[in-house]
Design a protein around this motif. Sequence first.
Motif, PDB file in Angstrom:
ATOM      1  N   PHE A   1     104.241  70.680  48.807  1.00 23.36           N
ATOM      2  CA  PHE A   1     104.457  70.492  47.378  1.00 23.36           C
ATOM      3  C   PHE A   1     105.096  69.132  47.109  1.00 23.36           C
ATOM      4  CE2 PHE A   1     107.469  70.520  43.866  1.00 23.36           C
ATOM      5  CZ  PHE A   1     106.633  70.802  42.804  1.00 23.36           C
ATOM      6  N   ILE A   2     106.144  68.824  47.847  1.00 28.50           N
ATOM      7  CA  ILE A   2     106.858  67.558  47.644  1.00 28.50           C
ATOM      8  C   ILE A   2     105.969  66.367  48.001  1.00 28.50           C
ATOM      9  CG2 ILE A   2     108.803  66.163  48.456  1.00 28.50           C
ATOM     10  CD1 ILE A   2     110.296  68.892  48.849  1.00 28.50           C
ATOM     11  N   LYS A   3     105.231  66.501  49.093  1.00 24.87           N
ATOM     12  CA  LYS A   3     104.382  65.400  49.578  1.00 24.87           C
ATOM     13  C   LYS A   3     103.402  64.927  48.506  1.00 24.87           C
ATOM     14  CE  LYS A   3     101.109  64.160  53.170  1.00 24.87           C
ATOM     15  NZ  LYS A   3     100.306  64.621  54.278  1.00 24.87           N
ATOM     16  N   GLN A   4     102.860  65.843  47.706  1.00 22.16           N
ATOM     17  CA  GLN A   4     101.867  65.453  46.707  1.00 22.16           C
ATOM     18  C   GLN A   4     102.440  64.537  45.629  1.00 22.16           C
ATOM     19  OE1 GLN A   4     100.303  68.688  44.288  1.00 22.16           O
ATOM     20  NE2 GLN A   4     102.231  69.801  44.549  1.00 22.16           N
ATOM     21  N   TYR A   5     103.770  64.503  45.490  1.00 21.21           N
ATOM     22  CA  TYR A   5     104.395  63.667  44.463  1.00 21.21           C
ATOM     23  C   TYR A   5     105.024  62.386  45.027  1.00 21.21           C
ATOM     24  CZ  TYR A   5     103.703  67.514  41.271  1.00 21.21           C
ATOM     25  OH  TYR A   5     103.125  68.486  40.489  1.00 21.21           O
ATOM     26  N   LEU A   6     105.036  62.229  46.339  1.00 16.36           N
ATOM     27  CA  LEU A   6     105.683  61.058  46.937  1.00 16.36           C
ATOM     28  C   LEU A   6     104.825  59.805  46.806  1.00 16.36           C
ATOM     29  CD1 LEU A   6     107.192  62.541  50.220  1.00 16.36           C
ATOM     30  CD2 LEU A   6     108.309  62.178  48.013  1.00 16.36           C
ATOM     31  N   LYS A   7     105.501  58.653  46.807  1.00 19.14           N
ATOM     32  CA  LYS A   7     104.813  57.366  46.798  1.00 19.14           C
ATOM     33  C   LYS A   7     103.938  57.257  48.030  1.00 19.14           C
ATOM     34  CE  LYS A   7     108.396  54.652  44.529  1.00 19.14           C
ATOM     35  NZ  LYS A   7     109.433  53.641  44.735  1.00 19.14           N
ATOM     36  N   LYS A   8     102.831  56.571  47.880  1.00 17.30           N
ATOM     37  CA  LYS A   8     101.928  56.338  49.003  1.00 17.30           C
ATOM     38  C   LYS A   8     102.067  54.872  49.434  1.00 17.30           C
ATOM     39  CE  LYS A   8      99.945  60.416  48.451  1.00 17.30           C
ATOM     40  NZ  LYS A   8     100.949  61.230  47.882  1.00 17.30           N
ATOM     41  N   ASP A   9     103.211  54.539  49.995  1.00 21.74           N
ATOM     42  CA  ASP A   9     103.482  53.178  50.444  1.00 21.74           C
ATOM     43  C   ASP A   9     102.819  52.966  51.807  1.00 21.74           C
ATOM     44  OD1 ASP A   9     104.581  50.863  51.542  1.00 21.74           O
ATOM     45  OD2 ASP A   9     106.511  51.154  50.573  1.00 21.74           O
ATOM     46  N   GLU A  10     101.781  52.144  51.829  1.00 17.45           N
ATOM     47  CA  GLU A  10     101.004  51.937  53.059  1.00 17.45           C
ATOM     48  C   GLU A  10     101.858  51.381  54.197  1.00 17.45           C
ATOM     49  OE1 GLU A  10      97.935  53.043  53.590  1.00 17.45           O
ATOM     50  OE2 GLU A  10      97.995  53.841  51.564  1.00 17.45           O
ATOM     51  N   THR A  11     102.795  50.498  53.893  1.00 19.07           N
ATOM     52  CA  THR A  11     103.650  49.926  54.931  1.00 19.07           C
ATOM     53  C   THR A  11     104.505  51.008  55.568  1.00 19.07           C
ATOM     54  OG1 THR A  11     103.718  47.863  53.681  1.00 19.07           O
ATOM     55  CG2 THR A  11     105.360  48.129  55.411  1.00 19.07           C
ATOM     56  N   GLU A  12     105.122  51.853  54.741  1.00 24.50           N
ATOM     57  CA  GLU A  12     105.945  52.945  55.272  1.00 24.50           C
ATOM     58  C   GLU A  12     105.097  53.926  56.081  1.00 24.50           C
ATOM     59  OE1 GLU A  12     108.863  55.194  53.420  1.00 24.50           O
ATOM     60  OE2 GLU A  12     109.853  53.495  52.493  1.00 24.50           O
ATOM     61  N   LEU A  13     103.919  54.243  55.571  1.00 25.26           N
ATOM     62  CA  LEU A  13     103.038  55.155  56.300  1.00 25.26           C
ATOM     63  C   LEU A  13     102.694  54.582  57.669  1.00 25.26           C
ATOM     64  CD1 LEU A  13     100.587  56.234  53.440  1.00 25.26           C
ATOM     65  CD2 LEU A  13     102.352  57.634  54.510  1.00 25.26           C
ATOM     66  N   GLU A  14     102.429  53.285  57.714  1.00 27.85           N
ATOM     67  CA  GLU A  14     102.093  52.633  58.979  1.00 27.85           C
ATOM     68  C   GLU A  14     103.277  52.676  59.943  1.00 27.85           C
ATOM     69  OE1 GLU A  14     100.958  48.188  60.472  1.00 27.85           O
ATOM     70  OE2 GLU A  14     100.082  48.863  58.579  1.00 27.85           O
ATOM     71  N   PHE A  15     104.490  52.370  59.456  1.00 31.39           N
ATOM     72  CA  PHE A  15     105.689  52.432  60.298  1.00 31.39           C
ATOM     73  C   PHE A  15     105.884  53.835  60.868  1.00 31.39           C
ATOM     74  CE2 PHE A  15     107.728  48.701  57.912  1.00 31.39           C
ATOM     75  CZ  PHE A  15     107.449  47.813  58.933  1.00 31.39           C
ATOM     76  N   ARG A  16     105.724  54.835  60.010  1.00 33.31           N
ATOM     77  CA  ARG A  16     105.914  56.211  60.464  1.00 33.31           C
ATOM     78  C   ARG A  16     104.855  56.621  61.483  1.00 33.31           C
ATOM     79  NH1 ARG A  16     106.918  57.829  54.791  1.00 33.31           N
ATOM     80  NH2 ARG A  16     105.006  59.052  54.955  1.00 33.31           N
ATOM     81  N   GLU A  17     103.603  56.188  61.266  1.00 34.53           N
ATOM     82  CA  GLU A  17     102.532  56.511  62.223  1.00 34.53           C
ATOM     83  C   GLU A  17     102.773  55.852  63.577  1.00 34.53           C
ATOM     84  OE1 GLU A  17      99.925  58.556  62.724  1.00 34.53           O
ATOM     85  OE2 GLU A  17     100.758  59.503  60.958  1.00 34.53           O
ATOM     86  N   VAL A  18     103.236  54.608  63.577  1.00 30.26           N
ATOM     87  CA  VAL A  18     103.543  53.911  64.830  1.00 30.26           C
ATOM     88  C   VAL A  18     104.652  54.654  65.575  1.00 30.26           C
ATOM     89  CG1 VAL A  18     104.557  51.791  65.791  1.00 30.26           C
ATOM     90  CG2 VAL A  18     102.727  51.644  64.093  1.00 30.26           C
ATOM     91  N   LEU A  19     105.684  55.051  64.846  1.00 32.87           N
ATOM     92  CA  LEU A  19     106.791  55.783  65.460  1.00 32.87           C
ATOM     93  C   LEU A  19     106.315  57.134  65.996  1.00 32.87           C
ATOM     94  CD1 LEU A  19     109.768  56.008  66.173  1.00 32.87           C
ATOM     95  CD2 LEU A  19     110.222  56.701  63.796  1.00 32.87           C
ATOM     96  N   ALA A  20     105.493  57.844  65.231  1.00 31.15           N
ATOM     97  CA  ALA A  20     104.970  59.138  65.679  1.00 31.15           C
ATOM     98  C   ALA A  20     104.136  58.968  66.951  1.00 31.15           C
ATOM     99  CB  ALA A  20     104.134  59.792  64.577  1.00 31.15           C
ATOM    100  N   ALA A  21     103.335  57.911  67.010  1.00 34.40           N
ATOM    101  CA  ALA A  21     102.509  57.665  68.200  1.00 34.40           C
ATOM    102  C   ALA A  21     103.384  57.397  69.424  1.00 34.40           C
ATOM    103  CB  ALA A  21     101.561  56.495  67.944  1.00 34.40           C
ATOM    104  N   LYS A  22     104.473  56.636  69.231  1.00 32.42           N
ATOM    105  CA  LYS A  22     105.397  56.372  70.340  1.00 32.42           C
ATOM    106  C   LYS A  22     106.002  57.678  70.861  1.00 32.42           C
ATOM    107  CE  LYS A  22     106.998  51.695  69.452  1.00 32.42           C
ATOM    108  NZ  LYS A  22     108.183  50.851  69.336  1.00 32.42           N
ATOM    109  N   ILE A  23     106.398  58.529  69.934  1.00 28.45           N
ATOM    110  CA  ILE A  23     107.004  59.809  70.320  1.00 28.45           C
ATOM    111  C   ILE A  23     105.985  60.668  71.058  1.00 28.45           C
ATOM    112  CG2 ILE A  23     107.954  61.976  69.413  1.00 28.45           C
ATOM    113  CD1 ILE A  23     109.257  60.211  67.177  1.00 28.45           C
ATOM    114  N   GLU A  24     104.761  60.728  70.548  1.00 28.93           N
ATOM    115  CA  GLU A  24     103.720  61.532  71.202  1.00 28.93           C
ATOM    116  C   GLU A  24     103.403  61.030  72.609  1.00 28.93           C
ATOM    117  OE1 GLU A  24     100.663  61.423  68.186  1.00 28.93           O
ATOM    118  OE2 GLU A  24     101.080  63.530  67.713  1.00 28.93           O
ATOM    119  N   ARG A  25     103.462  59.713  72.804  1.00 28.50           N
ATOM    120  CA  ARG A  25     103.199  59.143  74.131  1.00 28.50           C
ATOM    121  C   ARG A  25     104.407  59.262  75.053  1.00 28.50           C
ATOM    122  NH1 ARG A  25     100.699  54.992  70.904  1.00 28.50           N
ATOM    123  NH2 ARG A  25     102.584  53.744  71.143  1.00 28.50           N
TER     124      ARG A  25
END
Length: 186
Positions: A151-175
Amino acid sequence: MTARNNASLIAAELSKDTGFQRVTIEIDPTQWSTRRRNIILRALRHGVTQCGYETGYFIKCLTEAYGSSVVTMNNWTRDIPADAVDPDKFDELVAYTCAWVKLKAAGMKAEDLDYYSRYTLNNWAHNINNGQRPSTFPTPDIKSATEKALFIKQYLKKDETELEFREVLAAKIERGEMLSISMNAR
């Protein structure tokens, strides 16, 4: 999860020194429990987390260190910060929140909510009706943590830079890569 040794306490004590300049912390995500790892990865992917205070604060500090952020919801933080809301969906969220707050107030009995919650919700709606722009949005009573996050996610800003930072961090954690965080004295 708190450290299992005194290193964190020693680092905290040393950082109080007037000569303190910088500290580097290395975190091994392979040492996390599966549950903790999943909570952190879900927060990074959704931009919102609903967890305990210590885990929420850890996620907040971790994402800030990597140049991003997440909205943390727990028993103490139940509001969505207005600056995290997508400007195109701001008015929609105001209308939705006003509607559920008014419906809840209309159907609530005196014993349904504690004084603070009742006052907070009524005050929020009153301020909106008087033309004030909200700084936060109370979240509706959605019992499932996953549904609340969606529910909350649908209202959040879609900042591409932040999304990219979070994806990079998630990939590091997964590896299972070591996370290295350097912080300068402020």
